[in-house]
Design an enzyme around this catalytic site. Sequence first.
Site, PDB file in Angstrom:
ATOM      1  N   ASP A  50       0.818  -1.212   0.000  1.00  0.00           N
ATOM      2  CA  ASP A  50       0.000   0.000   0.000  1.00  0.00           C
ATOM      3  C   ASP A  50       0.852   1.262   0.000  1.00  0.00           C
ATOM      4  OD1 ASP A  50      -2.044   1.838   0.334  1.00  0.00           O
ATOM      5  OD2 ASP A  50      -2.232   1.481   2.489  1.00  0.00           O
ATOM      6  N   TYR A  97      -9.130   3.316  11.249  1.00  0.00           N
ATOM      7  CA  TYR A  97      -9.552   3.293   9.864  1.00  0.00           C
ATOM      8  C   TYR A  97     -10.936   3.913   9.736  1.00  0.00           C
ATOM      9  CZ  TYR A  97      -5.653   0.183   8.897  1.00  0.00           C
ATOM     10  OH  TYR A  97      -4.389  -0.342   8.761  1.00  0.00           O
TER      11      TYR A  97
END
Length: 393
Positions: free
Chosen positions: A99, A141
């Site tokens: 990522d 998140y």
Amino acid sequence: SPLEARRGDDASFFVSKMMYKALCIAVAAAAATAEPLRIKLNKHSNADFVGEKLLEATERKYRDDDPAGEVVVKDYQNAQYYGEVTIGTPEQTFNVIFDTGSSNLWVASAQCDSSCRGKAEYDSSKSSTYVTNGTEFKIQYGSGPVSGFWDYDNLGMGGVTVTKQQFAEVTDASGLGAAFQAGKFDGILGLAFESISIDHVTTPFGNAVLQSAVEEDVFAFYLGKEDGEDGELAFGGYDHDRFDGDLTWVPLSSATYWEVELEGVTTGSDSLTTAKKAIIDSGTSLITGPKDEIKELAKQVGARSFIAGEYIVNCDKKSSMPDVTFSFGGQDWTIGPDDYLIPNGDKLCLFAFMGMDIPRPNGPLWILGDVFMRKFYTVFDYGQQRVGLAVAK
């Protein structure tokens, strides 16, 4: 240095210059022939990807509203690409999402609760190179928190070995919900910069550079163009056979995420955006932009909203849909309907643009995810803080 030879000794100076040039040529040749180390990136099929989207699409968020100042990255709902790394001695193998939109490494821990069921779990008691840390790890998140604790161990990435890499053992992944439980990944390996790393931990690739584990401080993604075609992540160099022509190098506007200055987004003569920055992000499957701007683009192609800022459209309309051009680095980067429509195997297509409003100071911005990176081979130059792009073969 030979170039500092005294000019009074012309012959000596000339010879030194020639030796210096020969050395430069030899170094350049060695760099040019250096073979990057490669990791295969497995890809979900388009049909599975769209089907999962239709079932449980969620909004990804880049925010910075945590009181501790930690960077909130995103969800990994239906991430399409993942690959293998190893941790420990002997090696324990994990599938991770590589990522470029985050900076830390974490994997499921053997001490994890039921939220890690079915995942490969790191067991420190089985590794002779494990070094304890034990301090708290916590990341927020868009869908909720993920937590655990920090430790150290050796990390293997496609032939690159990093010793004593700090990483997080996750003991509670419930904040990722279905994205983690149904996904084919056991953790995340962040490839952005230390400036956004939780607790300012040195990143895995940063350590690879510091430990001289790579030939060059670059890595590159090839994501493949055909459905079912796997991708490739190269460390320590890039593959000239994966793209046409020359790379165009674009300087970063911020060495946090891989962020560039956005000059415009257009369809034909129509301008779509007032945003001034974009992030190139391998951990985001789609392309995201401000909600109102994506809504206008969806209207142009006849797409309809179905959940969380995402759109579907009848694939039969493809011939009437416009190209979308992103301008940055003094060049236009254009994707067409063949790039931004993801079919489910029938007549339905996922429109690969998602509306997402990102508040200041990070936003407003566009996130150029895997849909963009499939069209353009992308080289991430960690040392010179720039990205290189060319049309992928």
